[in-house]
Design a protein around this motif. Structure first.
Motif, PDB file in Angstrom:
ATOM      1  N   THR A 167       0.864  -1.177   0.000  1.00 35.59           N
ATOM      2  CA  THR A 167       0.000   0.000   0.000  1.00 35.59           C
ATOM      3  C   THR A 167       0.909   1.238   0.000  1.00 35.59           C
ATOM      4  O   THR A 167       1.781   1.350  -0.835  1.00 35.59           O
ATOM      5  N   GLY A 168       0.735   2.171   0.941  1.00 35.42           N
ATOM      6  CA  GLY A 168       1.582   3.355   0.931  1.00 35.42           C
ATOM      7  C   GLY A 168       1.196   4.350   2.001  1.00 35.42           C
ATOM      8  O   GLY A 168       0.375   4.060   2.882  1.00 35.42           O
ATOM      9  N   LEU A 173      -4.575 -18.140   5.583  1.00 33.67           N
ATOM     10  CA  LEU A 173      -3.445 -17.485   4.936  1.00 33.67           C
ATOM     11  C   LEU A 173      -2.780 -16.533   5.913  1.00 33.67           C
ATOM     12  O   LEU A 173      -3.447 -15.911   6.732  1.00 33.67           O
ATOM     13  N   THR A 174      -1.461 -16.414   5.816  1.00 30.74           N
ATOM     14  CA  THR A 174      -0.759 -15.348   6.525  1.00 30.74           C
ATOM     15  C   THR A 174      -0.582 -14.189   5.564  1.00 30.74           C
ATOM     16  O   THR A 174      -0.725 -14.340   4.346  1.00 30.74           O
ATOM     17  N   PHE A 175      -0.284 -13.017   6.113  1.00 38.48           N
ATOM     18  CA  PHE A 175      -0.133 -11.856   5.235  1.00 38.48           C
ATOM     19  C   PHE A 175       0.814 -10.834   5.853  1.00 38.48           C
ATOM     20  O   PHE A 175       1.044 -10.830   7.059  1.00 38.48           O
ATOM     21  N   SER A 176       1.360  -9.999   4.987  1.00 35.29           N
ATOM     22  CA  SER A 176       2.171  -8.869   5.422  1.00 35.29           C
ATOM     23  C   SER A 176       1.794  -7.653   4.593  1.00 35.29           C
ATOM     24  O   SER A 176       1.396  -7.791   3.431  1.00 35.29           O
ATOM     25  N   VAL A 177       1.886  -6.469   5.195  1.00 33.76           N
ATOM     26  CA  VAL A 177       1.517  -5.222   4.536  1.00 33.76           C
ATOM     27  C   VAL A 177       2.726  -4.299   4.536  1.00 33.76           C
ATOM     28  O   VAL A 177       3.358  -4.115   5.575  1.00 33.76           O
ATOM     29  N   HIS A 178       3.025  -3.725   3.378  1.00 40.60           N
ATOM     30  CA  HIS A 178       4.207  -2.880   3.224  1.00 40.60           C
ATOM     31  C   HIS A 178       3.770  -1.511   2.715  1.00 40.60           C
ATOM     32  O   HIS A 178       3.331  -1.379   1.573  1.00 40.60           O
ATOM     33  N   ARG A 179       3.877  -0.494   3.577  1.00 41.13           N
ATOM     34  CA  ARG A 179       3.386   0.846   3.261  1.00 41.13           C
ATOM     35  C   ARG A 179       4.549   1.720   2.794  1.00 41.13           C
ATOM     36  O   ARG A 179       5.060   2.553   3.540  1.00 41.13           O
TER      37      ARG A 179
END
Length: 233
Positions: free
Chosen positions: A131-132, A183-189
């Motif tokens: 994302t951001g 599911l596992t997840f990661s978010v990168h802003r």
């Protein structure tokens, strides 16, 4: 931001990079190919055909389809749906209002994940979502909210509360989280991204190049146009 990441390294890793021809997608394909301690099989996805500058050798397979079209998504992803272990979501489409951004971008991500999670068998384990900083600033491109947004003050921190405005970044995070714990997840802003892409209108390198060309033409010094806060905003 990471949630419940517990990847099984004993299984082969098969990446689906959605938005592979953008700056981040191209760099990610390069990085996975150069990963010395782990071998990746990489499928790349984009809405438009592979551009001539993109080295096809970076990908095991390139798939061209419109993720907004659920029928097209199913047809194009079904042949590989049983083998994908990791989705890297780098795609987005922008519209005039944030409500449309929420609806359209959520539909794209849902269409892709539904195909992969309903495969028999499904080996999908992890979703990486880019994302951001709009997460902290609100829908700054929505003209109906111009002059009305109140955003977090920099420096931004990962656990800042959500702003009370529609934001397709929030919607995508919630959508990915709805598949947990399967599911596992990661978010990168990420903030400003500089990279190689002839298609991205958000490539800061292009803006700097235009600024440098203007300075050269006008015989002006090439001064940094920002201030100390630009490191955080």
């Amino acid at each position: 931001m990471e949630q419940n990441q517990n990847l099984n390294s004993s299984n082969p890793s098969v990446a689906l990079i959605v938005g592979v021809t953008g700056m981040a997608g191209f760099s990610l394909a390069q990085a996975l190919n150069s990963h010395h301690s782990h071998t990746w099989k990489i499928h790349g996805v984009a809405r438009r055909p592979l551009p001539t500058w993109f080295p096809p050798s970076l990908l095991h397979n390139f798939i061209n389809f419109d993720a907004l079209n659920s029928t097209d998504t199913l047809a194009k992803l079904s042949p590989i749906s049983h083998e994908v272990t990791h989705v890297f979501w780098l795609a987005f489409q922008l519209y005039d209002t944030e409500e449309l951004n929420v609806a359209k971008n959520s539909a794209m991500l849902r269409n892709v994940l539904d195909v992969l999670t309903k495969a028999s068998p499904s080996h999908l384990r992890h979703v990486t979502l880019q994302t951001g900083t709009k997460h902290y600033m609100g829908p700054i491109f929505d003209p109906s909210l111009a002059g009305k947004l109140v955003h977090h003050k920099p420096p931004f921190v990962e656990d800042s509360s959500r702003l009370p405005y529609p934001n397709f970044y929030y919607a995508l995070e919630d959508l990915v989280a709805s598949y947990s714990p399967a599911l596992t997840f990661s978010v990168h802003r990420s903030s400003i991204i500089v990279g190689a892409s002839s298609r991205s209108v958000y490539n800061a390198l292009l803006s700097l190049a235009v600024y440098a060309a203007i300075c050269k033409h006008q015989k002006l010094p090439f001064h940094y146009p920002g201030n100390e806060m630009a490191h955080f905003t």
